[in-house]
Write a protein that holds these residues in place. Structure first.
Motif, PDB file in Angstrom:
ATOM      1  N   VAL A  64       0.853   3.456  10.744  1.00  0.00           N
ATOM      2  CA  VAL A  64       2.032   4.157  10.269  1.00  0.00           C
ATOM      3  C   VAL A  64       2.696   5.175  11.767  1.00  0.00           C
ATOM      4  O   VAL A  64       2.048   5.930  12.216  1.00  0.00           O
ATOM      5  CB  VAL A  64       1.580   5.178   9.811  1.00  0.00           C
ATOM      6  N   LEU A  65       3.468   4.452  12.704  1.00  0.00           N
ATOM      7  CA  LEU A  65       3.722   5.332  13.807  1.00  0.00           C
ATOM      8  C   LEU A  65       4.861   6.419  13.276  1.00  0.00           C
ATOM      9  O   LEU A  65       5.587   6.375  12.722  1.00  0.00           O
ATOM     10  CB  LEU A  65       4.631   4.266  14.812  1.00  0.00           C
TER      11      LEU A  65
ATOM     12  N   ILE B 297       6.509  -5.257  11.250  1.00  0.00           N
ATOM     13  CA  ILE B 297       7.240  -3.912  12.070  1.00  0.00           C
ATOM     14  C   ILE B 297       8.283  -4.078  10.614  1.00  0.00           C
ATOM     15  O   ILE B 297       8.329  -4.688  10.579  1.00  0.00           O
ATOM     16  CB  ILE B 297       7.959  -4.722  13.235  1.00  0.00           C
ATOM     17  N   GLN B 298       7.861  -2.454  10.627  1.00  0.00           N
ATOM     18  CA  GLN B 298       8.601  -2.438   8.998  1.00  0.00           C
ATOM     19  C   GLN B 298       8.937  -0.909   9.266  1.00  0.00           C
ATOM     20  O   GLN B 298       8.294   0.028   8.664  1.00  0.00           O
ATOM     21  CB  GLN B 298       7.284  -2.126   8.058  1.00  0.00           C
ATOM     22  N   PRO B 299      10.142  -0.761   8.863  1.00  0.00           N
ATOM     23  CA  PRO B 299      10.985   0.681   9.263  1.00  0.00           C
ATOM     24  C   PRO B 299      10.884   0.954   8.185  1.00  0.00           C
ATOM     25  O   PRO B 299      11.081   0.648   7.144  1.00  0.00           O
ATOM     26  CB  PRO B 299      12.694   0.001   9.744  1.00  0.00           C
ATOM     27  N   LEU B 300      10.189   2.610   8.240  1.00  0.00           N
ATOM     28  CA  LEU B 300      10.569   3.348   6.922  1.00  0.00           C
ATOM     29  C   LEU B 300      11.449   4.321   6.549  1.00  0.00           C
ATOM     30  O   LEU B 300      12.707   4.566   7.771  1.00  0.00           O
ATOM     31  CB  LEU B 300       9.315   4.048   6.760  1.00  0.00           C
ATOM     32  N   ALA B 301      11.191   4.647   5.455  1.00  0.00           N
ATOM     33  CA  ALA B 301      12.851   5.353   5.426  1.00  0.00           C
ATOM     34  C   ALA B 301      12.945   6.500   5.898  1.00  0.00           C
ATOM     35  O   ALA B 301      14.149   7.415   6.025  1.00  0.00           O
ATOM     36  CB  ALA B 301      13.019   5.202   3.937  1.00  0.00           C
ATOM     37  N   ASP B 302      11.654   7.178   6.165  1.00  0.00           N
ATOM     38  CA  ASP B 302      12.212   9.024   7.263  1.00  0.00           C
ATOM     39  C   ASP B 302      12.161   8.510   8.178  1.00  0.00           C
ATOM     40  O   ASP B 302      11.673   9.974   8.925  1.00  0.00           O
ATOM     41  CB  ASP B 302      10.580   9.400   7.104  1.00  0.00           C
ATOM     42  N   GLY B 303      12.123   7.458   9.204  1.00  0.00           N
ATOM     43  CA  GLY B 303      12.669   7.444  10.227  1.00  0.00           C
ATOM     44  C   GLY B 303      11.094   6.788  11.041  1.00  0.00           C
ATOM     45  O   GLY B 303      10.924   6.366  12.640  1.00  0.00           O
ATOM     46  N   ARG B 304       9.987   6.805   9.923  1.00  0.00           N
ATOM     47  CA  ARG B 304       8.991   6.628  11.564  1.00  0.00           C
ATOM     48  C   ARG B 304       8.541   4.695  11.174  1.00  0.00           C
ATOM     49  O   ARG B 304       9.694   3.939  10.395  1.00  0.00           O
ATOM     50  CB  ARG B 304       7.729   6.513  10.106  1.00  0.00           C
ATOM     51  N   CYS B 305       7.532   4.397  11.003  1.00  0.00           N
ATOM     52  CA  CYS B 305       7.689   2.847  11.098  1.00  0.00           C
ATOM     53  C   CYS B 305       6.334   1.879  11.320  1.00  0.00           C
ATOM     54  O   CYS B 305       5.082   2.597  11.387  1.00  0.00           O
ATOM     55  CB  CYS B 305       8.018   2.422  12.681  1.00  0.00           C
ATOM     56  N   ALA B 306       5.852   1.203  10.337  1.00  0.00           N
ATOM     57  CA  ALA B 306       4.850   1.177  10.058  1.00  0.00           C
ATOM     58  C   ALA B 306       5.113  -0.843  10.788  1.00  0.00           C
ATOM     59  O   ALA B 306       5.777  -1.216  11.092  1.00  0.00           O
ATOM     60  CB  ALA B 306       4.640   0.567   8.872  1.00  0.00           C
TER      61      ALA B 306
ATOM     62  N   ARG C  27       1.007  -0.966   0.301  1.00  0.00           N
ATOM     63  CA  ARG C  27      -0.067  -0.146   0.199  1.00  0.00           C
ATOM     64  C   ARG C  27       0.800   0.955   0.378  1.00  0.00           C
ATOM     65  O   ARG C  27       1.668   1.466   1.276  1.00  0.00           O
ATOM     66  CB  ARG C  27      -1.058   0.224   1.728  1.00  0.00           C
ATOM     67  N   ARG C  28       0.747   1.936  -0.735  1.00  0.00           N
ATOM     68  CA  ARG C  28       1.556   2.975  -1.553  1.00  0.00           C
ATOM     69  C   ARG C  28       0.262   4.790  -1.024  1.00  0.00           C
ATOM     70  O   ARG C  28      -0.560   4.420  -1.034  1.00  0.00           O
ATOM     71  CB  ARG C  28       2.403   3.429  -2.458  1.00  0.00           C
ATOM     72  N   PHE C  29       1.157   5.423  -0.485  1.00  0.00           N
ATOM     73  CA  PHE C  29      -0.052   6.964  -0.413  1.00  0.00           C
ATOM     74  C   PHE C  29       0.636   7.783  -1.383  1.00  0.00           C
ATOM     75  O   PHE C  29       1.565   7.717  -1.395  1.00  0.00           O
ATOM     76  CB  PHE C  29      -0.118   7.626   0.744  1.00  0.00           C
ATOM     77  N   ARG C  30      -0.234   8.268  -2.401  1.00  0.00           N
ATOM     78  CA  ARG C  30       0.448   9.339  -3.484  1.00  0.00           C
ATOM     79  C   ARG C  30       0.371  10.623  -2.517  1.00  0.00           C
ATOM     80  O   ARG C  30       1.740  11.650  -2.696  1.00  0.00           O
ATOM     81  CB  ARG C  30      -0.906  10.512  -4.075  1.00  0.00           C
ATOM     82  N   ASP C  31      -0.247  11.538  -1.403  1.00  0.00           N
ATOM     83  CA  ASP C  31       0.193  12.849  -0.608  1.00  0.00           C
ATOM     84  C   ASP C  31       1.069  12.034   0.082  1.00  0.00           C
ATOM     85  O   ASP C  31       1.844  13.039   1.381  1.00  0.00           O
ATOM     86  CB  ASP C  31      -0.713  13.068  -0.300  1.00  0.00           C
ATOM     87  N   ASP C  32       2.165  10.931   0.620  1.00  0.00           N
ATOM     88  CA  ASP C  32       2.726  10.018   1.408  1.00  0.00           C
ATOM     89  C   ASP C  32       3.314   9.529   0.826  1.00  0.00           C
ATOM     90  O   ASP C  32       4.114   8.323   1.204  1.00  0.00           O
ATOM     91  CB  ASP C  32       2.133  10.108   2.237  1.00  0.00           C
ATOM     92  N   PRO C  33       4.723   9.670  -0.198  1.00  0.00           N
ATOM     93  CA  PRO C  33       5.699   8.907  -0.743  1.00  0.00           C
ATOM     94  C   PRO C  33       6.201   7.884   0.474  1.00  0.00           C
ATOM     95  O   PRO C  33       6.428   6.808  -0.456  1.00  0.00           O
ATOM     96  CB  PRO C  33       6.444   9.494  -2.034  1.00  0.00           C
ATOM     97  N   GLN C  34       6.175   8.545   1.265  1.00  0.00           N
ATOM     98  CA  GLN C  34       7.713   8.031   2.231  1.00  0.00           C
ATOM     99  C   GLN C  34       6.744   6.064   2.613  1.00  0.00           C
ATOM    100  O   GLN C  34       6.987   6.034   2.924  1.00  0.00           O
ATOM    101  CB  GLN C  34       8.409   8.529   3.740  1.00  0.00           C
ATOM    102  N   ALA C  35       5.443   7.046   3.209  1.00  0.00           N
ATOM    103  CA  ALA C  35       4.650   5.854   3.747  1.00  0.00           C
ATOM    104  C   ALA C  35       4.514   4.335   2.762  1.00  0.00           C
ATOM    105  O   ALA C  35       3.732   4.310   1.626  1.00  0.00           O
ATOM    106  CB  ALA C  35       3.410   6.500   4.322  1.00  0.00           C
ATOM    107  N   GLN C  36       4.667   3.268   3.306  1.00  0.00           N
ATOM    108  CA  GLN C  36       4.673   1.955   2.269  1.00  0.00           C
ATOM    109  C   GLN C  36       4.159   1.026   3.545  1.00  0.00           C
ATOM    110  O   GLN C  36       5.177   0.898   4.143  1.00  0.00           O
ATOM    111  CB  GLN C  36       5.218   1.767   0.792  1.00  0.00           C
ATOM    112  N   LEU C  37       3.310   0.378   3.432  1.00  0.00           N
ATOM    113  CA  LEU C  37       3.199  -1.191   4.220  1.00  0.00           C
ATOM    114  C   LEU C  37       2.703  -1.769   3.242  1.00  0.00           C
ATOM    115  O   LEU C  37       1.932  -2.037   1.764  1.00  0.00           O
ATOM    116  CB  LEU C  37       1.388  -0.747   4.576  1.00  0.00           C
ATOM    117  N   ASP C  38       3.527  -3.430   3.538  1.00  0.00           N
ATOM    118  CA  ASP C  38       3.506  -4.428   3.148  1.00  0.00           C
ATOM    119  C   ASP C  38       2.267  -4.900   4.052  1.00  0.00           C
ATOM    120  O   ASP C  38       2.502  -5.574   5.048  1.00  0.00           O
ATOM    121  CB  ASP C  38       3.881  -5.668   2.967  1.00  0.00           C
TER     122      ASP C  38
END
Length: 453
Positions: free
Chosen positions: A265-266, A299-308, A78-89
């Motif tokens: 998304v934390l 637990i899926q770390p995101l590139a910008d420091g957040r975590c899914a 799942r990807r978000f058009r307005d939040d390209p850094q957020a992606q979740l398997d």
């Protein structure tokens, strides 16, 4: 905006070149395969079938139909058009190969950088709170792999492999149709299969239909969407194809397990305790699933420091909430189904409660985490329902996967054999069906004219 004109996939640059070796395909004279093929479902099996058909030299026009916004199916991201850094398997977080040799399609995907070894520690929760580090469940034994940059890279790589092999053949590009629901099917007495939308408008035509999922062939479509008929069964009624009838009867008897997943998304300020957990993927045994209503937590770390954090429910939990499809469901939007009227929030709240209580021995204060996760906005806190996440054995026998009279075929993890119910099974069944279709299409093609004839 970057656009892949051949695949219809937007904004995702290729991970790398796909090596393709013409000597690996069968030599079929140009123009020998005129019959068009429509593949319904762009999950792993559908994308793998398209890729392997082209690798085997099949030059027939191929169309690919998918209700989701992109390829992947239950292995999507799942990807978000307005939040390209957020992606979740939000489906499968990895896939495993329990048997060697591996499916042939994986070698070029590994070489092209689309997939790679799964990175992260595994653990198994037994009963209420017994943690077994490094202990896999049935979906994590053997060689573990994942998509590089998201699980959907597996299917995106397969489609690029199909396009590369097709270009080398001089075949037309695979015609992809994302965000499109095939609702009705029709086979005139003398003519090609017709794919129709909800209103009965023609979407496309093909000589062969391939179903890489069972949605249009299984009675669950009636239960989940309230359809009055099973689309393929209704279309097959006048075809007098005993093999297809037998396949449909068998498919109707395949039980499936559902999953209802919570997606969170934390913010970066919260992630330290989550990243300190001794696992990236926690699976739950049968007793733990019964206790907590969960099957796994990823637990899926995101590139910008957040975590899914993705919480996969147990089948029992999902079965109790099967009428709640979620506000982000692609099929629900296409069918214009009514809103869940607050049920979605109730389901998400129940998943939040289960997660924080199950992880209390390692995460700490469940009341604190319940309040934090409950405070996330609708973008950061979502639900995804998989009405048919896992088929239950025995599945569809391989001898029923190809029905030449009606020109219908089946592939997917619901086909009996090695890897049943897993990505491995989807890949292997697709490769097997591709070989069968290639032979049938070659045998049916007219022989080339002799010089001077």
């Amino acid at each position: 905006e970057a656009v892949w004109l051949r695949t219809g996939i937007r904004n995702i640059p290729p991970a790398g070149p796909i090596p393709w070796h013409p000597e690996e395909r069968s030599e079929v004279p140009l123009g020998r395969m005129p019959q068009a093929i429509a593949v319904i479902g762009a999950g792993v099996a559908g994308c793998a079938l398209v890729a392997q058909l082209r690798r085997l030299g099949v030059q027939a026009p191929i169309s690919l139909w998918e209700t989701g916004r992109g390829p992947g199916g239950r292995a999507s991201t799942r990807r978000f058009r307005d939040d390209p850094q957020a992606q979740l398997d939000h489906g499968a977080p990895l896939f495993n190969l329990a048997v060697q040799p591996a499916p042939a399609l994986l070698e070029p995907l590994l070489a092209g950088g689309w997939i790679g070894p799964f990175q992260g520690d595994l653990a198994l929760l037994e009963g209420e709170n017994r943690l077994e580090l490094g202990k896999p469940d049935g979906y994590a034994r053997g060689q573990l792999l994942g998509g590089k940059g998201g699980m959907d890279q597996l299917c995106r790589g397969l489609l690029e492999l199909a396009q590369s092999a097709g270009a080398a053949l001089g075949a037309t590009a695979v015609d992809t149709h994302f965000g499109t629901l095939v609702r009705h099917l029709n086979k005139p007495a003398k003519g090609a299969w017709q794919l129709l939308d909800q209103e009965g408008n023609l979407l496309g035509q093909a000589d062969w239909l391939v179903f890489s999922s069972t949605l249009l062939a299984h009675p669950r479509s009636q239960a989940v969407f309230g359809w009055p008929e099973v689309p393929l069964k209704a279309a097959a009624a006048s075809l007098a194809d005993w093999q297809l009838d037998h396949a449909l009867t068998t498919i109707a008897g395949i039980r499936v397990e559902a999953r209802t997943n919570g997606l969170f998304v934390l913010p970066a300020a919260w992630v330290e305790p989550w990243l300190a957990l001794p696992f990236r993927l926690l699976n739950f045994d049968a007793a733990a699933q019964q206790r907590w209503g969960l099957a796994r937590i990823a637990i899926q770390p995101l590139a910008d420091g957040r975590c899914a954090v993705v919480a996969h429910s147990s089948h029992a939990f999902a079965a109790d909430h099967l009428d709640v499809y979620g506000s982000h469901s692609a099929v629900a939007k296409l069918l214009q189904l009514p809103p869940d009227e607050g049920k979605e929030e109730q389901v998400i709240a129940a998943l939040v409660s289960a997660v924080v209580q199950a992880l209390e021995p390692w995460l700490g204060d469940p009341a604190l985490w319940q309040a934090r996760l409950s405070s996330l906005n609708r973008h950061e806190r979502q639900m995804m329902r998989w009405a048919a996440a896992f088929p239950v054995a025995p599945g569809l026998p391989s001898e029923l996967t190809l029905c030449p009279i009606s020109q219908v075929a089946f592939c997917g993890d619901y086909v009996a054999g090695v890897g049943f119910g897993r990505v491995e099974g989807a890949l292997r069944s697709a490769e097997s069906l591709a070989s069968q279709l290639q032979q049938v299409l070659t045998d049916a093609a007219p022989a080339p004219r002799r010089a001077g004839a």
